[in-house]
Every structure is written in C-alpha cells, then in structure tokens.
Design a protein around this motif. Structure first.
Motif, PDB file in Angstrom:
ATOM      1  N   LEU A  77      21.946  13.611 -12.127  1.00 54.57           N
ATOM      2  CA  LEU A  77      21.952  13.820 -10.699  1.00 54.57           C
ATOM      3  C   LEU A  77      21.174  12.998  -9.892  1.00 54.57           C
ATOM      4  N   ARG A  78      20.225  12.387 -10.123  1.00 61.27           N
ATOM      5  CA  ARG A  78      19.355  11.404  -9.340  1.00 61.27           C
ATOM      6  C   ARG A  78      20.386   9.984  -9.280  1.00 61.27           C
ATOM      7  N   SER A  79      21.067   9.689 -10.216  1.00 63.64           N
ATOM      8  CA  SER A  79      22.028   8.431 -10.251  1.00 63.64           C
ATOM      9  C   SER A  79      22.977   8.581  -9.073  1.00 63.64           C
ATOM     10  N   VAL A  80      23.543  10.048  -9.339  1.00 58.81           N
ATOM     11  CA  VAL A  80      24.636  10.255  -8.448  1.00 58.81           C
ATOM     12  C   VAL A  80      24.183  10.398  -6.802  1.00 58.81           C
ATOM     13  N   VAL A  81      22.898  10.957  -6.870  1.00 61.49           N
ATOM     14  CA  VAL A  81      22.512  11.002  -5.440  1.00 61.49           C
ATOM     15  C   VAL A  81      22.290   9.761  -4.752  1.00 61.49           C
ATOM     16  N   THR A 231      26.871   0.791  -8.804  1.00 60.91           N
ATOM     17  CA  THR A 231      25.388   1.142  -8.418  1.00 60.91           C
ATOM     18  C   THR A 231      24.908   2.420  -9.361  1.00 60.91           C
ATOM     19  N   ILE A 232      25.764   3.312  -9.633  1.00 57.48           N
ATOM     20  CA  ILE A 232      25.536   4.380 -10.603  1.00 57.48           C
ATOM     21  C   ILE A 232      25.089   4.036 -11.726  1.00 57.48           C
ATOM     22  N   GLY A 233      25.467   2.869 -12.210  1.00 54.03           N
ATOM     23  CA  GLY A 233      25.235   2.257 -13.546  1.00 54.03           C
ATOM     24  C   GLY A 233      24.333   1.223 -13.706  1.00 54.03           C
TER      25      GLY A 233
END
Length: 296
Positions: A77-81, A231-233
């Motif tokens: 969730l933090r990664s997506v946000v 960015t998410i990775g």
C-alpha cells in the motif's frame, strides 16, 4: 519446383516476410532477456525453498502469505501511495515546463531547452540520490540554509528517512522522463486549432481545456506510465533516503532474495506487485479513454 516451394518463395520476398525478418532479432532478444526470466520468476513463485534446496512442488502458500500478511500489505500500500504521489507531482510540475518550452520558447532555442532538461541524465542516478541525502540531511544544505535565515529554530526531521524524502527524490529523478513525452505531444498540436478556438469566442483557458489538453493527453498518458511503473519498483531510493518509514515492497523483495534466502516468497511478492501495477495502469487508461470521449 513444386507449388508449395513457389508459394514459399513468393512469401519470402513479400513485404510481410521482410518485416518479419527485421523484427525477428528484436523479438528473440526480448524473448530471451525478458520473457524467459519472467517465466522463471513466475515458476519459482509457486515453489518453496528450504535453505539452499528449492522444492519444486506447486503451492499457493507464497501468494497467500503475500496477500494476507500485514507487513506485506503495508509495504504494498505504501509503495502504491508513494508511486501515485510521485507520478501526480511529477506530471503536474512537468506539464507547465513542457507547455512553456513548446508554446513560448522561440523555435531556434527549443533545442537548448531540451538539452538543459536532459542534463540530469549525465550524472549517475545513485549520485543524484546521494546528493538529495546531503540536501535533506539533519545538518544538510536545506536545514542549514533555513537555520541561517532564521526561518526555523531547529533542523527539520520530517524531510529525510521517511516517505517524504522518497517522494522528493523520485519526483526529481523522473522529472525529465515526464517533460519530454508531454513536450513531444504539445509540439504535434496544430496551432491553427488554438487560433480557431479563440476566434470562435473561447478564452485561452477554455481553449486549453477543450483543445490543448485533450490533444496533449497521449503525452500525459505516456509520462504517467513512464513514471508510475518503475517508481513503484524502485528500491535504491527507499533504501538510501527512506529509512524504516519509507521502505517499499521492492526492498522486501530484495530482502527475501538476498538476505532471507526465500526466493519463492520474493518472486510471489514481485508478481503480486506486477499484477497491481498492471491493474492500476489499465484503470488509468480506461479513465483516460472515458475523458477523451466526453471531450469529443
């Protein structure tokens, strides 16, 4: 020569065959270096590992743990946000720059502006992350400057080793990748359409909303996907400037593979992240199509 040999000879000299021959090396290269490793990761995600021994028995335990364990849910969730915030900030800040260069800079100076925009590419990504660490540090450039100006009484602590530092660093790192596709899309807009809109009584703002923005959406979509997907990775930036509160799912994937010796769980987390990214990207593309239909 048989009829089949003649047909094959005619097909070999056709445009379709020539195109297939030209594409084949690239296709094989992508297949070997992208599809094969991805298929391997997918296969590993359904296995288990006992220290150094890989147990090749099908199981969904890794995916069940990846989707139900609170720690992994929090990191995902933090990664997506973080990725959404970075993408939104980057695209919103990139659009005015691309718009200015496209519409306000003289044609003979546009190449110079594009050259200046791409200067960050000249330095190592890792070096840029370390520079932001120096800028945002407790005794860094930003805190020292604010203390010297008397704007703060003590150094700010919320700008390093947390999600805020990750957002700032990633937004700066990916800004050129957002500016360039938007600029290309704006350059393709026929200026006569904008003049026609104003001749019909539209203000510059309404002309922008009804003409410029819809025509520039391909560049905005490209910039959004270019920034959001990698960015998410990202795991280098959270590791260097994020601290415990800025860690992302990629850091957990690296930990599973490199430190905890649990490749199957790491693979399941990686595939889960890819599924989430794909779903969000498809939703964004669908919303963009709806927006363009409404504007037509």
């Amino acid at each position: 020569m048989s009829s089949s040999d003649g047909a094959f000879s005619r097909w070999r000299h056709s445009e379709g065959a020539q195109g297939l021959i030209l594409v084949s090396p690239t296709f094989l290269y992508a297949l070997l270096l992208l599809a094969a490793p991805l298929a391997t990761i997918v296969a590993i995600s359904f296995w288990t590992q006992d220290y150094l021994v890989m147990i090749r028995e099908f199981t969904l335990a890794n995916y069940i743990r990846a989707w139900t364990e609170p720690l992994f849910q929090t990191l995902m969730l933090r990664s997506v946000v973080i990725a959404v915030i970075v993408t939104a900030a980057t695209v919103l800040l990139a659009f005015p720059i691309a718009y200015y260069v496209s519409f306000n800079v003289r044609p003979e100076r546009k190449a110079l502006w594009i050259f200046l925009i791409t200067i960050p590419f000249w330095t190592s990504y890792l070096l840029r992350v370390f520079l932001w660490k120096v800028i945002l540090g407790y005794n860094g450039v930003l805190n020292s400057g604010l203390l010297g100006l008397g704007l703060i009484d003590e150094p700010l602590t919320f700008i390093l080793y947390n999600a805020n530092a990750v957002v700032i660093t990633l937004a700066h790192a990916w800004a050129p990748f957002a500016i360039l596709p938007i600029f290309v899309a704006l350059e393709k807009i026929d200026r006569a359409l904008l003049e026609a809109g104003q001749d019909l009584g539209e203000s510059r703002f309404t002309t922008f909303l009804r003409v410029t923005l819809p025509l520039a959406m391909p560049g905005v979509v490209a910039a959004t996907l270019i920034v959001f997907i990698p960015t998410i990775g990202d795991y280098v930036t959270p590791k260097l400037v994020g601290g415990p509160d800025g860690a992302m799912i990629s850091n957990m994937i690296q930990l599973q593979f490199m430190k905890l010796n649990n490749g199957p769980l790491g693979a399941a987390l990686a595939i889960s992240g890819m599924i989430i990214v794909t779903a969000i990207s498809l939703i964004f593309l669908w919303l963009n199509r709806r927006y363009l239909k409404v504007r037509q």
